[in-house]
Each structure stands twice: as C-alpha cells, then as structure tokens.
Design a protein around this motif. Structure first.
Motif, PDB file in Angstrom:
ATOM      1  N   GLU A  64       0.828  -1.199   0.000  1.00  0.00           N
ATOM      2  CA  GLU A  64       0.000   0.000   0.000  1.00  0.00           C
ATOM      3  C   GLU A  64       0.870   1.260   0.000  1.00  0.00           C
ATOM      4  N   GLY A  67       2.481   1.492  -3.564  1.00  0.00           N
ATOM      5  CA  GLY A  67       1.466   1.844  -4.555  1.00  0.00           C
ATOM      6  C   GLY A  67       1.035   3.295  -4.443  1.00  0.00           C
ATOM      7  N   VAL A 108      -2.382   0.753  -8.618  1.00  0.00           N
ATOM      8  CA  VAL A 108      -3.242  -0.417  -8.419  1.00  0.00           C
ATOM      9  C   VAL A 108      -2.576  -1.662  -8.992  1.00  0.00           C
ATOM     10  N   ALA A 111       0.183  -2.738  -6.345  1.00  0.00           N
ATOM     11  CA  ALA A 111      -0.201  -3.226  -5.019  1.00  0.00           C
ATOM     12  C   ALA A 111      -1.452  -4.088  -5.011  1.00  0.00           C
ATOM     13  N   ALA A 117      -4.829  -2.643  -2.996  1.00  0.00           N
ATOM     14  CA  ALA A 117      -4.544  -1.350  -3.625  1.00  0.00           C
ATOM     15  C   ALA A 117      -5.678  -0.359  -3.448  1.00  0.00           C
ATOM     16  N   LEU A 119      -5.184   2.551  -1.668  1.00  0.00           N
ATOM     17  CA  LEU A 119      -4.404   3.772  -1.897  1.00  0.00           C
ATOM     18  C   LEU A 119      -5.151   5.032  -1.464  1.00  0.00           C
TER      19      LEU A 119
END
Length: 325
Positions: A64, A67, A108, A111, A117, A119
């Motif tokens: 995370e 990403g 995306v 991760a 993902a 984020l």
C-alpha cells in the motif's frame, strides 16, 4: 481375516498390462520420499520463523505504501510539469487529469495483488465497513497511505527542484503567477468557500467509491483483469467532470501527505492558506466515501440480493412440490 483386494489391470494396444498410477505412486523410492519430506519440513520451518511471519504481516502495508507513493509521484509530477512548462490552462488541466489517472492505474497494478490497492483512506474505510477489511488493519492502511503519499511528493519535488528554480526565482510561493504549492496539496479556487468545497469533495469521493465498488463487485459487472485501467479512467473522468472547483483530491492521503512535504519548502502557510483549507480535503472524502459505499450497498447490492433470495425461494418451493407429487 479379510481377503486382499487385487487392483484391476488395464491393457495397452499391444496387450501389455498397465497398473493404474495410484498404485505405481506407492513404488516410489523410499530415499526420494524421505528427501522430499525433509525438504518440505525445512521449507515449513523457514515459513514459521519470526522474520518470515513479520514479512507476511507487513507485506500488504508495504504494498500500500509503494502503490500510493507511485500514484502520488506521477500525479504531483504531472502537476509540476504543467505548472512549470506550459501557460495553456486547458491542456494543463487535461494532461494533469490523465497523469493522476495513469498514476492511480499503475499504483493499483503494483499493489493490487497484495493489499487490494485501496491507496485512499476513504476507500479503506468503506471497505472496512462493507467489504470485510478487518477494522484492526485500518489504522495500518491509513499510516501506509499517508507515508507513501509523503514520500511520493518528496520524490516529485526532488525531480523538479531545478526546474522550479528558474520558474520562481528560487522563491517558493504558494499562490500567484509563480505559485507552485498547489501541485502538491490541493487548494480550492479563490471564489470557492470551504463549505462549497466540502460538498464538491464529498460528492466526488462518493462517486469514486461508488465506482470502485461497482468495478470490483464480482456479482455485478466487474472489470476483472482490467480493474486498474477502469479505476484510473474513473479518476480521470471525475477530474475532468467535477474536479475543477477544488482540484479533485478525493483522497485524504493524496492531499495531506504532499501538503506536509510541501511545508518543508513553502512553510507552514500551506496549512492555513485559504481559510485553513487543510481540513476540507481530509474530512470531506471520508464522509463522501462512506455515503457512496452506503448508497451502493443499500440500493444496488441489496436489490440484487433480494432478487437472488426470491429466485432461490421459488426454486425450493418448486422442488418441494415435485417431491410431494
């Protein structure tokens, strides 16, 4: 005493007897089997070490973090590119919107298989509320996303520091014709009050989360392998459609992390500028994300579940009638 069962034999085209494979497997050399068992035990022991367990625990948060850093690095880089290199506001807005969208797509991709993902703390909060993300993991996701956004903004500034020097004469400014702080933290337009900005950010984040829920819902019309592309285009579309009043943050980490990084060079005024605007792109996306997720779950998922329940009920009733007849 029981009589041993002789395995059935099969014959090939030449009439030779063939013993089924499940019986031939038992004839494996005992030394080879012992070696395989030792190798499996050693691999299991490696997986059970403290270091291995720690890696498994932190893997989604590092994913995370990386990403989000990739996402913010590309987004802030696109902002800085059009701030420093062009005076065409229309092309700059379009290019920055695609820069953020492609950055999100790549984040995306980076991760997605490890952390999901998200984020975005607003998305993580929504997934904890409706998609089964454990609540105990939410603070770790928040921290990883804010830290990733901070580091991504630092990297973007490092890449453009020498380009900013001739642009503003070594005098970093928040606003004005040579202002560049808006490439990091978002600031609403001068004619937009904090209340209107809050509404804009909440609505935009609600649409973002609504779209993410729809794109990732396997029972609806999921994007599947195209999920990163669909989510990136979703952000680009929101930026081009309703993002103008506030600069389309729609993400507390994407705003606060770069804003903290910008404070190193632009000073603490980045937190108090425009009527202490900092709280708006943090609070509004959190509220809007929950509203968007709630709207999807109650008005789309619940309706589909109701139809499925009715169908299953009718099938069971039909089968019971047939059985009685």
């Amino acid at each position: 005493m029981s009589t041993p069962v002789t395995p059935s034999r099969h014959f090939d085209s030449e009439g030779k007897s063939i013993v089924p494979s499940r019986y031939t497997r038992s004839r494996t050399n005992p030394t080879d089997r012992a070696g395989e068992e030792i190798e499996f035990a050693s691999q299991k022991g490696i997986r059970n070490t403290w270091f291995s367990r720690m890696r498994i625990f932190v893997a989604p948060y590092f994913a995370e973090f990386i990403g989000t850093a990739v996402f913010v690095l590309m987004g802030c880089g696109s902002n800085l590119t059009y701030t420093v290199l062009t005076t065409n506001a229309q092309s700059a807005w379009l290019g920055a919107a695609f820069g953020w969208g492609i950055g999100l797509m790549l984040g995306v991709f980076v991760a997605g298989g490890v952390s999901g993902a998200m984020l975005n703390p607003a998305v993580a909060l929504s997934f904890a509320g409706y998609r089964g993300l454990p609540w105990i993991q939410v603070p770790f996701y928040f921290f990883a996303e804010f830290a990733g956004a901070f580091v991504g903004a630092l990297l973007a500034y490092a890449c453009f520091a020498h380009s900013l020097d001739p642009f503003d004469g070594y005098n970093r400014q928040i606003s004005g014709p040579f202002g560049s702080a808006g490439a990091f933290g978002n600031f609403a337009r001068p004619f937009i009050g904090n209340g209107a900005a809050f509404l804009s950010e909440a609505v935009g984040t609600g649409l973002l989360v609504l779209g993410v829920f729809a794109i990732t819902d396997t029972n609806n019309f999921p994007a599947r392998s195209c999920t990163p592309i669909a989510i990136g285009l979703l952000l680009t579309g929101l930026a081009l459609s309703i993002g103008y009043p506030t600069g389309y943050s729609f993400n507390p980490a994407r705003d606060l992390g770069p804003r903290c990084a910008a404070a190193i060079w632009y000073g603490a005024d980045v937190f108090t500028f425009h009527g202490s605007y900092t709280w708006v792109p943090v609070a509004a996306p959190m509220a809007g994300g929950i509203l968007g997720a709630t709207a999807y779950e109650f008005f789309i998922v619940s309706r589909r579940a109701l139809v499925e329940d009715n169908e299953s009920t009718s099938v069971s009733e039909h089968s019971s009638v047939s059985y009685e007849e």
